[in-house]
Design a protein around this motif. Sequence first.
Motif, mmCIF file in Angstrom:
data_model
loop_
_atom_site.group_PDB
_atom_site.id
_atom_site.type_symbol
_atom_site.label_atom_id
_atom_site.label_comp_id
_atom_site.label_asym_id
_atom_site.label_seq_id
_atom_site.Cartn_x
_atom_site.Cartn_y
_atom_site.Cartn_z
ATOM 1 N N GLU A 88 -5.022 0.384 -0.046
ATOM 2 C CA GLU A 88 -4.375 -0.090 1.417
ATOM 3 C C GLU A 88 -2.430 1.019 1.442
ATOM 4 O O GLU A 88 -2.337 1.289 2.063
ATOM 5 N N ASP A 89 -2.523 0.710 0.146
ATOM 6 C CA ASP A 89 -1.148 1.767 -0.239
ATOM 7 C C ASP A 89 -1.737 2.894 -0.509
ATOM 8 O O ASP A 89 -0.748 4.115 0.133
ATOM 9 N N PHE A 90 -2.644 3.910 -0.437
ATOM 10 C CA PHE A 90 -3.299 5.009 0.330
ATOM 11 C C PHE A 90 -2.982 5.366 1.660
ATOM 12 O O PHE A 90 -2.623 5.995 2.195
ATOM 13 N N ILE A 91 -3.826 4.140 2.869
ATOM 14 C CA ILE A 91 -2.838 4.732 4.097
ATOM 15 C C ILE A 91 -1.944 4.494 4.475
ATOM 16 O O ILE A 91 -1.337 5.082 5.071
ATOM 17 N N ARG B 201 -0.191 7.344 3.561
ATOM 18 C CA ARG B 201 -0.378 8.759 4.836
ATOM 19 C C ARG B 201 0.292 8.642 5.751
ATOM 20 O O ARG B 201 0.421 9.478 6.300
ATOM 21 N N ASP B 202 0.005 7.472 6.317
ATOM 22 C CA ASP B 202 0.760 7.074 7.602
ATOM 23 C C ASP B 202 2.336 6.650 7.921
ATOM 24 O O ASP B 202 2.654 6.453 9.048
ATOM 25 N N ASP B 203 2.652 7.272 6.716
ATOM 26 C CA ASP B 203 4.283 6.043 7.223
ATOM 27 C C ASP B 203 5.609 7.781 7.454
ATOM 28 O O ASP B 203 6.567 6.889 7.378
ATOM 29 N N HIS C 77 -7.635 15.107 -0.105
ATOM 30 C CA HIS C 77 -7.695 15.993 1.280
ATOM 31 C C HIS C 77 -8.655 15.364 1.988
ATOM 32 O O HIS C 77 -8.867 15.217 2.868
ATOM 33 N N ARG C 78 -9.362 14.691 1.089
ATOM 34 C CA ARG C 78 -10.236 14.200 2.071
ATOM 35 C C ARG C 78 -10.427 12.936 3.232
ATOM 36 O O ARG C 78 -11.163 13.547 4.357
ATOM 37 N N TYR C 79 -9.844 12.506 2.605
ATOM 38 C CA TYR C 79 -9.206 11.364 3.481
ATOM 39 C C TYR C 79 -7.645 11.433 4.664
ATOM 40 O O TYR C 79 -6.906 10.570 4.888
ATOM 41 N N GLY C 80 -7.115 12.861 4.327
ATOM 42 C CA GLY C 80 -6.447 12.949 5.107
ATOM 43 C C GLY C 80 -5.268 13.027 4.874
ATOM 44 O O GLY C 80 -4.068 13.622 5.819
ATOM 45 N N LEU C 81 -4.735 13.201 3.154
ATOM 46 C CA LEU C 81 -2.836 12.923 3.085
ATOM 47 C C LEU C 81 -2.612 14.115 2.719
ATOM 48 O O LEU C 81 -3.639 14.715 1.926
ATOM 49 N N ALA C 82 -1.657 14.835 3.615
ATOM 50 C CA ALA C 82 -1.218 16.202 3.179
ATOM 51 C C ALA C 82 -0.386 16.235 1.774
ATOM 52 O O ALA C 82 0.841 16.367 1.634
ATOM 53 N N ALA C 83 -1.506 16.926 0.608
ATOM 54 C CA ALA C 83 -1.144 17.138 -0.729
ATOM 55 C C ALA C 83 -0.852 17.904 -0.968
ATOM 56 O O ALA C 83 -2.011 18.695 -0.877
ATOM 57 N N THR C 84 -0.731 18.536 -1.847
ATOM 58 C CA THR C 84 -0.292 19.507 -2.807
ATOM 59 C C THR C 84 0.070 19.165 -4.225
ATOM 60 O O THR C 84 0.156 18.442 -4.807
ATOM 61 N N ALA C 85 -1.441 19.674 -5.128
ATOM 62 C CA ALA C 85 -1.653 19.351 -6.336
ATOM 63 C C ALA C 85 -1.084 19.910 -7.523
ATOM 64 O O ALA C 85 -1.514 21.466 -6.742
ATOM 65 N N PHE D 59 -17.511 6.002 -11.588
ATOM 66 C CA PHE D 59 -16.120 6.232 -11.285
ATOM 67 C C PHE D 59 -14.939 5.328 -10.496
ATOM 68 O O PHE D 59 -15.796 4.308 -8.882
ATOM 69 N N LYS D 60 -13.859 4.800 -11.039
ATOM 70 C CA LYS D 60 -12.383 4.484 -10.438
ATOM 71 C C LYS D 60 -11.590 4.929 -10.326
ATOM 72 O O LYS D 60 -10.756 5.186 -11.019
ATOM 73 N N LEU D 61 -11.415 4.886 -8.910
ATOM 74 C CA LEU D 61 -9.973 5.498 -8.376
ATOM 75 C C LEU D 61 -8.705 4.217 -8.249
ATOM 76 O O LEU D 61 -9.147 3.658 -7.003
ATOM 77 N N GLN D 62 -7.937 3.735 -8.657
ATOM 78 C CA GLN D 62 -7.000 3.254 -8.976
ATOM 79 C C GLN D 62 -5.464 4.419 -8.298
ATOM 80 O O GLN D 62 -4.777 4.449 -9.531
ATOM 81 N N LEU D 63 -4.864 3.551 -6.923
ATOM 82 C CA LEU D 63 -3.145 3.654 -7.052
ATOM 83 C C LEU D 63 -2.738 2.863 -6.493
ATOM 84 O O LEU D 63 -2.689 1.682 -6.672
ATOM 85 N N THR D 64 -1.560 2.998 -7.649
ATOM 86 C CA THR D 64 -0.250 1.457 -7.658
ATOM 87 C C THR D 64 0.439 1.584 -6.468
ATOM 88 O O THR D 64 0.667 2.143 -5.823
ATOM 89 N N PRO D 65 1.120 0.198 -6.572
ATOM 90 C CA PRO D 65 2.201 0.223 -5.356
ATOM 91 C C PRO D 65 3.020 1.259 -5.958
ATOM 92 O O PRO D 65 3.725 1.844 -7.029
#
Length: 290
Positions: A100-103, A106-108, A130-138, A235-241
């Motif tokens: 939910e935080d990822f979405i 991405r959409d804010d 990248h796979r789910y449309g977040l415009a991100a630069t690593a 694996f588990k990916l966790q995104l914090t608030p």
Amino acid sequence: MVGLVRSVFRIARGLGPERAGDAGARITRTFGPLVPAHRTALANVRAVYPDKPEAEVRAIVAGAWENLGRTAAEYAHLDTLFDFDPERPNEGRVEVEGIEDFIRLRDDGKPGLIFSAHLANWELPAICAHRYGLAATAVFRAPNDPGIARVVHEIRSGTMGGLEAARQGAAFAMQGVLERGGHLGQLIDQHFTRGVVVDFMGRPALTNPILAKFARRFECPVHGVRVIRLPDHRFKLQLTPALELPRDANGEIDIQGSMQAMSRVVEGWVREHPEQWLWMHRRWRVPAKA
């Protein structure tokens, strides 16, 4: 060297991600203790955990060598390793917590900052974005060996979004990403000579302050993301608030305090799974005058 590295990657590719990871773990667990970085890792763990028995210290470092070997072998499979499907979230080798935080991120419609650390396979969050449309630069630090760096960059380029090497002048490119409403991701758990001093694992450490500086300038959200290795090659990916960053007397985001807040999150991650962190680097190198 490039040909040799590609040959090794082809062998790893042929083994598949699970067997390649197991092989990489065996190799680094066997030969890691023979290199000087092993002594650095042992010294780091002893300093952070002075009350742990020596057997437990060595077990943590052995686990760290295994994790490094698995991660290296998994580079050959980065294009297929991340298989999370939000329609079937429990069926693949990767699960994502905090979707939910990822979405929302991405959409804010705003720029954003994401910090991470060298835990488990630390490449997976950029692939997920990248796979789910977040415009991100690593933002990444290239391997010292040019041959390895070239092949790794080829692999990253095919699986991730934007890439920006940590180099002189990179800050201007990073700023441009945020000005265009994009997102920046950076590992913050390595020594940075011109950094700010934070308490990390009970010891002073120098940390790159650029994410806090950008948070102050753009007033954008800052999230943490980590990867955890699970049993059965999962694996588990966790995104914090978004973090509530401290502010100074003028109401602006405090640079040192913000890096301390991010470092506290990373410290919690490391203490939860110490065998999955990269203990082999000289993280604590604060000059006496600092």
